[in-house]
Design an enzyme around this catalytic site. Structure first.
Site, mmCIF file in Angstrom:
data_model
loop_
_atom_site.group_PDB
_atom_site.id
_atom_site.type_symbol
_atom_site.label_atom_id
_atom_site.label_comp_id
_atom_site.label_asym_id
_atom_site.label_seq_id
_atom_site.Cartn_x
_atom_site.Cartn_y
_atom_site.Cartn_z
ATOM 1 N N ALA A 1 11.652 10.648 16.015
ATOM 2 C CA ALA A 1 12.434 10.594 14.777
ATOM 3 C C ALA A 1 13.153 11.910 14.504
ATOM 4 C CB ALA A 1 11.510 10.249 13.608
ATOM 5 N N HIS B 1 1.361 3.906 -0.650
ATOM 6 C CA HIS B 1 -0.080 4.135 -0.442
ATOM 7 C C HIS B 1 -0.609 5.357 -1.187
ATOM 8 C CE1 HIS B 1 0.130 1.553 3.486
ATOM 9 N NE2 HIS B 1 0.037 0.814 2.401
ATOM 10 N N CYS C 1 -11.240 10.216 -11.176
ATOM 11 C CA CYS C 1 -12.665 9.901 -11.293
ATOM 12 C C CYS C 1 -12.837 8.387 -11.186
ATOM 13 C CB CYS C 1 -13.162 10.404 -12.639
ATOM 14 S SG CYS C 1 -14.771 9.746 -13.095
ATOM 15 N N CYS D 1 -14.347 7.236 -15.067
ATOM 16 C CA CYS D 1 -13.562 7.284 -16.315
ATOM 17 C C CYS D 1 -12.058 7.398 -16.055
ATOM 18 C CB CYS D 1 -14.050 8.419 -17.213
ATOM 19 S SG CYS D 1 -13.551 10.064 -16.660
ATOM 20 N N THR E 1 6.488 3.872 12.181
ATOM 21 C CA THR E 1 5.348 3.086 11.683
ATOM 22 C C THR E 1 4.994 2.010 12.696
ATOM 23 O OG1 THR E 1 4.514 1.622 9.937
ATOM 24 C CG2 THR E 1 6.905 1.639 10.254
ATOM 25 N N CYS F 1 -17.413 13.208 -17.002
ATOM 26 C CA CYS F 1 -18.511 12.232 -16.981
ATOM 27 C C CYS F 1 -19.415 12.366 -15.760
ATOM 28 C CB CYS F 1 -17.954 10.816 -17.076
ATOM 29 S SG CYS F 1 -17.268 10.222 -15.518
ATOM 30 N N CYS G 1 -16.564 14.636 -11.632
ATOM 31 C CA CYS G 1 -15.716 14.681 -12.824
ATOM 32 C C CYS G 1 -16.304 15.620 -13.877
ATOM 33 C CB CYS G 1 -15.619 13.263 -13.384
ATOM 34 S SG CYS G 1 -14.684 13.138 -14.901
ATOM 35 N N GLU H 1 7.676 4.131 20.650
ATOM 36 C CA GLU H 1 7.278 2.989 21.495
ATOM 37 C C GLU H 1 7.500 1.683 20.742
ATOM 38 O OE1 GLU H 1 3.284 4.328 22.273
ATOM 39 O OE2 GLU H 1 2.479 3.393 20.451
HETATM 40 C C1 BJW Z 1 6.666 8.174 16.160
HETATM 41 C C2 BJW Z 1 6.546 9.525 16.430
HETATM 42 C C3 BJW Z 1 7.727 10.259 16.372
HETATM 43 C C4 BJW Z 1 4.601 8.741 16.597
HETATM 44 N N1 BJW Z 1 8.874 9.645 16.063
HETATM 45 N N2 BJW Z 1 7.807 7.582 15.875
HETATM 46 C C5 BJW Z 1 -1.666 -9.779 5.931
HETATM 47 C C6 BJW Z 1 -1.986 -9.949 7.261
HETATM 48 C C7 BJW Z 1 -3.089 -9.262 7.828
HETATM 49 C C8 BJW Z 1 -3.872 -8.412 7.055
HETATM 50 C C9 BJW Z 1 -3.546 -8.252 5.727
HETATM 51 C C10 BJW Z 1 -2.459 -8.921 5.185
HETATM 52 N N3 BJW Z 1 -2.375 -8.563 3.866
HETATM 53 C C11 BJW Z 1 -3.357 -7.684 3.589
HETATM 54 C C12 BJW Z 1 -4.097 -7.473 4.692
HETATM 55 C C13 BJW Z 1 -5.299 -6.573 4.796
HETATM 56 C C14 BJW Z 1 -4.961 -5.133 5.004
HETATM 57 C C15 BJW Z 1 -4.212 -5.002 6.323
HETATM 58 O O1 BJW Z 1 -3.019 -4.871 6.387
HETATM 59 N N4 BJW Z 1 -4.961 -5.030 7.426
HETATM 60 C C16 BJW Z 1 -4.387 -4.966 8.785
HETATM 61 C C17 BJW Z 1 -4.507 -3.552 9.361
HETATM 62 C C18 BJW Z 1 -5.111 -5.963 9.619
HETATM 63 N N5 BJW Z 1 -4.179 -4.573 3.894
HETATM 64 C C19 BJW Z 1 -4.751 -4.090 2.791
HETATM 65 O O2 BJW Z 1 -5.969 -4.108 2.628
HETATM 66 C C20 BJW Z 1 -3.827 -3.527 1.725
HETATM 67 N N6 BJW Z 1 -4.138 -4.053 0.437
HETATM 68 C C21 BJW Z 1 -3.995 -5.335 0.110
HETATM 69 O O3 BJW Z 1 -3.598 -6.152 0.899
HETATM 70 O O4 BJW Z 1 -4.315 -5.594 -1.208
HETATM 71 C C22 BJW Z 1 -4.391 -6.963 -1.623
HETATM 72 C C23 BJW Z 1 -5.854 -7.344 -1.613
HETATM 73 C C24 BJW Z 1 -6.688 -6.791 -2.538
HETATM 74 C C25 BJW Z 1 -8.033 -7.158 -2.560
HETATM 75 C C26 BJW Z 1 -8.522 -8.031 -1.603
HETATM 76 C C27 BJW Z 1 -7.661 -8.553 -0.638
HETATM 77 C C28 BJW Z 1 -6.311 -8.212 -0.643
HETATM 78 C C29 BJW Z 1 -3.976 -2.019 1.589
HETATM 79 C C30 BJW Z 1 -3.624 -1.276 2.826
HETATM 80 C C31 BJW Z 1 -3.880 0.231 2.616
HETATM 81 C C32 BJW Z 1 -3.631 1.069 3.858
HETATM 82 N N7 BJW Z 1 -4.102 2.384 3.628
HETATM 83 C C33 BJW Z 1 -3.898 3.436 4.644
HETATM 84 C C34 BJW Z 1 -4.593 4.722 4.154
HETATM 85 C C35 BJW Z 1 -3.761 5.373 3.035
HETATM 86 C C36 BJW Z 1 -4.306 6.679 2.625
HETATM 87 C C37 BJW Z 1 -4.336 7.668 3.774
HETATM 88 O O5 BJW Z 1 -3.288 8.090 4.312
HETATM 89 O O6 BJW Z 1 -5.450 8.045 4.110
HETATM 90 O O7 BJW Z 1 -2.499 3.659 4.818
HETATM 91 S S1 BJW Z 1 -4.448 2.976 6.279
HETATM 92 C C38 BJW Z 1 -3.134 3.776 7.136
HETATM 93 O O8 BJW Z 1 -2.260 2.801 7.771
HETATM 94 C C39 BJW Z 1 -2.272 4.430 6.034
HETATM 95 C C40 BJW Z 1 -0.876 4.209 6.543
HETATM 96 O O9 BJW Z 1 0.045 4.340 5.503
HETATM 97 C C41 BJW Z 1 -0.973 2.824 7.126
HETATM 98 C C42 BJW Z 1 0.116 2.495 8.109
HETATM 99 O O10 BJW Z 1 0.067 3.332 9.217
HETATM 100 P P1 BJW Z 1 1.443 3.863 9.855
HETATM 101 O O11 BJW Z 1 2.137 4.731 8.911
HETATM 102 O O12 BJW Z 1 2.191 2.717 10.399
HETATM 103 O O13 BJW Z 1 0.887 4.815 11.021
HETATM 104 P P2 BJW Z 1 0.393 4.440 12.494
HETATM 105 O O14 BJW Z 1 -0.436 5.575 12.961
HETATM 106 O O15 BJW Z 1 -0.205 3.084 12.534
HETATM 107 O O16 BJW Z 1 1.725 4.379 13.351
HETATM 108 C C43 BJW Z 1 2.461 5.538 13.672
HETATM 109 C C44 BJW Z 1 3.690 5.089 14.441
HETATM 110 O O17 BJW Z 1 4.527 6.219 14.638
HETATM 111 C C45 BJW Z 1 3.351 4.537 15.835
HETATM 112 O O18 BJW Z 1 4.070 3.313 16.015
HETATM 113 C C46 BJW Z 1 3.889 5.610 16.798
HETATM 114 O O19 BJW Z 1 4.402 5.063 18.012
HETATM 115 C C47 BJW Z 1 5.007 6.224 15.964
HETATM 116 N N8 BJW Z 1 5.332 7.615 16.262
HETATM 117 N N9 BJW Z 1 5.188 9.786 16.709
HETATM 118 C C48 BJW Z 1 8.843 8.267 15.843
HETATM 119 N N10 BJW Z 1 7.709 11.583 16.644
HETATM 120 ZN ZN ZN Z 2 -15.041 10.806 -15.110
#
Ligand code: BJW
Ligand code: ZN
Length: 249
Positions: free
Chosen positions: A232, A119, A127, A130, A189, A151, A148, A216
């Site tokens: 973790a 990600h 930008c 550009c 995750t 541009c 930028c 969880e």
């Molecule tokens: C602990 C702990 C401790 C706490 N020890 N554990 C198929 C099915 C359904 C939907 C889709 C699909 N394919 C695509 C989609 C759409 C969409 C999607 O997935 N939507 C669903 C949410 C419904 N996906 C996309 O849009 C992706 N692109 C794509 O598919 O492109 C193709 C396309 C292009 C054009 C048109 C159509 C399709 C892109 C997804 C981008 C996600 N971006 C983000 C932001 C990144 C930048 C940023 O950081 O700001 O990524 S969103 C956010 O979620 C971030 C994370 O990387 C990502 C995952 O979250 P993560 O890491 O799992 O965190 P949490 O908070 O959810 O979980 C934390 C966990 O830790 C919990 O379980 C806790 O219990 C645990 N925890 N403390 C151990 N101490």
């Molecule tokens: Zn630019």
């Protein structure tokens, strides 16, 4: 705390050569970086979908930029925790690949060497017009979204938002490592964001042993060969200790 790990897991640890860590926001939670979802997620009031999209950025670029600036400040003032460090330490014993959804650089700072970032990375920006790249420190003095120098276009973080494609080389590198892995750890995750969440499933289909570490149960729990519930930063160092015993150290 000393955990009693399952026998089949210990057996896999003794024979494994290639190990993948698929990580999410939960691994950085103990460094003080908020997760997106889950009971501890502090963005709970605001859905990530409402900030992490190009539409959200175009509607209110200053707000989205400030959110990233706020997170950059948290990241710059923290350090890798015992979980990141344990993963880096396991490179002494296995061919380790980290496939992370995080943008925070903490795996690299902990010393992991083979990392695929699905990600993007909060240190880089570009930008939207550009495509000139800017590193974050060059932009930190500005308030509101920077423009930028070439541009005048809006500058955005080089991260992957909803509806955007993942960097192909990073996804395919992570997918190949998952296919070849003997063990795939899934750490901190919620495994709800795709296509990233296909990585552990790809590993499982290719015969890897999938071990989930989370505070969880998640959508992945029913696919995992073994789930360890806890922090973790506490569980991963215990795994390093067991590995050292197995390797006779
Ligand atoms: C602990 C702990 C401790 C706490 N020890 N554990 C198929 C099915 C359904 C939907 C889709 C699909 N394919 C695509 C989609 C759409 C969409 C999607 O997935 N939507 C669903 C949410 C419904 N996906 C996309 O849009 C992706 N692109 C794509 O598919 O492109 C193709 C396309 C292009 C054009 C048109 C159509 C399709 C892109 C997804 C981008 C996600 N971006 C983000 C932001 C990144 C930048 C940023 O950081 O700001 O990524 S969103 C956010 O979620 C971030 C994370 O990387 C990502 C995952 O979250 P993560 O890491 O799992 O965190 P949490 O908070 O959810 O979980 C934390 C966990 O830790 C919990 O379980 C806790 O219990 C645990 N925890 N403390 C151990 N101490
Ligand atoms: Zn630019």
């Amino acid at each position: 705390m000393k955990l009693d790990f399952e026998k089949k897991f210990i057996e896999r640890l003794s024979t494994a050569k290639k190990v993948v860590f698929f990580t999410g926001a939960g691994i950085s939670a103990e460094s003080g970086i908020p997760t997106f979802r889950g009971s501890d997620g502090i963005w709970n009031k605001m859905k990530p979908e409402e900030l992490a999209s190009f539409d959200a950025f175009m509607r209110n670029p200053d707000l989205v930029w400030e959110w990233y600036q706020h997170r950059r400040n948290i990241i710059n003032n923290t350090k890798p925790n015992a979980g990141h460090i344990a993963i880096a330490e396991l490179e002494k014993y296995y061919d380790v690949t980290v496939v992370t959804q995080n943008i925070d650089n903490l795996h690299r700072r902990a010393g992991s060497t083979k990392i695929f970032e699905l990600h993007g990375n909060i240190e880089r920006n570009y930008c939207i017009d550009c495509k000139t790249f800017y590193n974050s420190p060059e932009l930190e003095i500005s308030s509101g979204v920077p423009k930028c120098k070439k541009c005048g276009g809006l500058i955005r973080p080089d991260v992957v938002w909803f509806g955007e494609m993942l960097p192909h080389d990073q996804y395919s590198g992570g997918e190949q490592a998952a296919e070849k892995s003997d063990i795939c750890f899934v750490v901190g995750t919620s495994a709800v964001v795709y296509p990233a969440a296909y990585i552990p499933m790809t590993a499982k289909q290719a015969g890897s042993f999938v071990v989930e570490i989370n505070i969880e149960p998640t959508d992945l729990t029913r696919y995992a060969d073994y789930s360890i519930f806890g922090k973790a930063g506490e569980i991963l160092p215990e795994i390093v200790d067991i590995v050292k015993q197995i390797k006779g150290e």
